[in-house]
Design an enzyme around this catalytic site. Structure first.
Site, PDB file in Angstrom:
ATOM      1  N   CYS A 108       4.792 -23.526  -9.190  1.00 13.17           N
ATOM      2  CA  CYS A 108       6.024 -24.115  -9.721  1.00 13.17           C
ATOM      3  C   CYS A 108       6.939 -23.090 -10.400  1.00 13.17           C
ATOM      4  CB  CYS A 108       5.697 -25.255 -10.681  1.00 13.17           C
ATOM      5  SG  CYS A 108       4.892 -24.714 -12.192  1.00 13.17           S
ATOM      6  N   HIS A 144       9.587 -27.485 -28.645  1.00 13.09           N
ATOM      7  CA  HIS A 144       9.472 -27.831 -27.225  1.00 13.09           C
ATOM      8  C   HIS A 144       8.645 -26.758 -26.516  1.00 13.09           C
ATOM      9  CE1 HIS A 144      10.737 -29.138 -23.213  1.00 13.09           C
ATOM     10  NE2 HIS A 144      11.010 -27.862 -22.939  1.00 13.09           N
ATOM     11  N   HIS A 147       6.755 -29.646 -20.071  1.00 17.12           N
ATOM     12  CA  HIS A 147       6.483 -31.036 -19.684  1.00 17.12           C
ATOM     13  C   HIS A 147       5.093 -31.141 -19.077  1.00 17.12           C
ATOM     14  CE1 HIS A 147      10.907 -31.027 -19.917  1.00 17.12           C
ATOM     15  NE2 HIS A 147      10.758 -32.297 -20.273  1.00 17.12           N
ATOM     16  N   ASP A 151       0.150 -34.223 -11.458  1.00 14.30           N
ATOM     17  CA  ASP A 151      -0.138 -33.652 -10.137  1.00 14.30           C
ATOM     18  C   ASP A 151      -0.940 -32.343 -10.245  1.00 14.30           C
ATOM     19  OD1 ASP A 151       1.718 -31.952 -11.206  1.00 14.30           O
ATOM     20  OD2 ASP A 151       3.239 -32.249  -9.671  1.00 14.30           O
ATOM     21  N   ARG A 159      -1.019 -31.417 -15.056  1.00 11.85           N
ATOM     22  CA  ARG A 159      -0.367 -30.099 -15.023  1.00 11.85           C
ATOM     23  C   ARG A 159       0.568 -29.964 -16.219  1.00 11.85           C
ATOM     24  NH1 ARG A 159       4.659 -28.384 -12.422  1.00 11.85           N
ATOM     25  NH2 ARG A 159       4.760 -30.471 -11.491  1.00 11.85           N
ATOM     26  N   CYS A 161       3.177 -27.912 -17.630  1.00  8.06           N
ATOM     27  CA  CYS A 161       4.120 -26.922 -17.114  1.00  8.06           C
ATOM     28  C   CYS A 161       4.886 -26.347 -18.310  1.00  8.06           C
ATOM     29  CB  CYS A 161       5.050 -27.645 -16.139  1.00  8.06           C
ATOM     30  SG  CYS A 161       6.205 -26.568 -15.332  1.00  8.06           S
TER      31      CYS A 161
END
Ligand code: FE
Length: 178
Positions: A108, A144, A147, A151, A159, A161
């Protein structure tokens, strides 16, 4: 004259050998722990620090992602392709977030983990950009991180990410050396 020249040659040789070589750094840390009074890898007490204060402390790129929920460009983060053994901490406050054992090679473009430190992370619904996502934040400082999606690979199918700039890596070898 010959003697003087030989002495000078020897002295210059010695000086050269005494020049300290730069130490090989194994650290992959972001630089936020410097001059940051809130940074601790052991204190998990909740922080309540306003963004006006973080803005004075954090580097611009860390502030933009951690405090304004921006996203670093895919494939650019320093931990995206990185598989050293160690721990990942919050780049803003030092809170423990991930263990390298849970990191996996994702395509990704961002560092991805199948498991997070439950004591280190918290979640929030994110409906921005016309998407329904779950935002992952540092439980201690509410920064932050990225996310989380469903999957991911086994054993969790999850996951995480993450943005590299939100993370601080400390290698096991580095800890052993201290
Ligand atoms: Fe934090």
């Amino acid at each position: 004259m010959k003697i003087i020249l030989s002495i000078l040659f020897c002295m210059s040789l010695q000086m050269c050998t005494q020049v300290k070589q730069p130490e090989k750094s194994t650290s992959m840390e972001n630089s936020t722990s410097k001059n940051n009074p809130y940074y601790s890898r052991t204190d998990r007490t909740k922080l309540d620090v306003p963004n006006s204060e973080w803005k004075k402390i954090l580097p611009e790129d860390v502030y933009a992602v951690s405090r304004e929920a921006n996203t670093e460009r895919p494939g650019t983060g320093k931990y995206n392709v990185y598989d050293e053994k160690g721990d990942y901490y919050c780049a803003v406050c030092g809170n423990h977030l991930f263990r390298s054992d849970a990191k996996f090679a994702s395509t990704c473009g961002w560092p991805s983990f199948f498991e997070a430190d439950k004591q280190g992370t918290t979640y929030k619904r994110d409906s921005t950009y016309g998407m329904e996502r779950t935002e992952v934040l540092c439980k201690r400082c509410d920064s932050h991180l990225g996310h989380v999606f469903n999957d991911g690979p086994p054993p969790t199918g999850t996951r995480y990410c993450m943005n590299s700039v939100s993370l601080d890596f400390v290698g096991d070898s580095e800890k052993d050396a201290k």
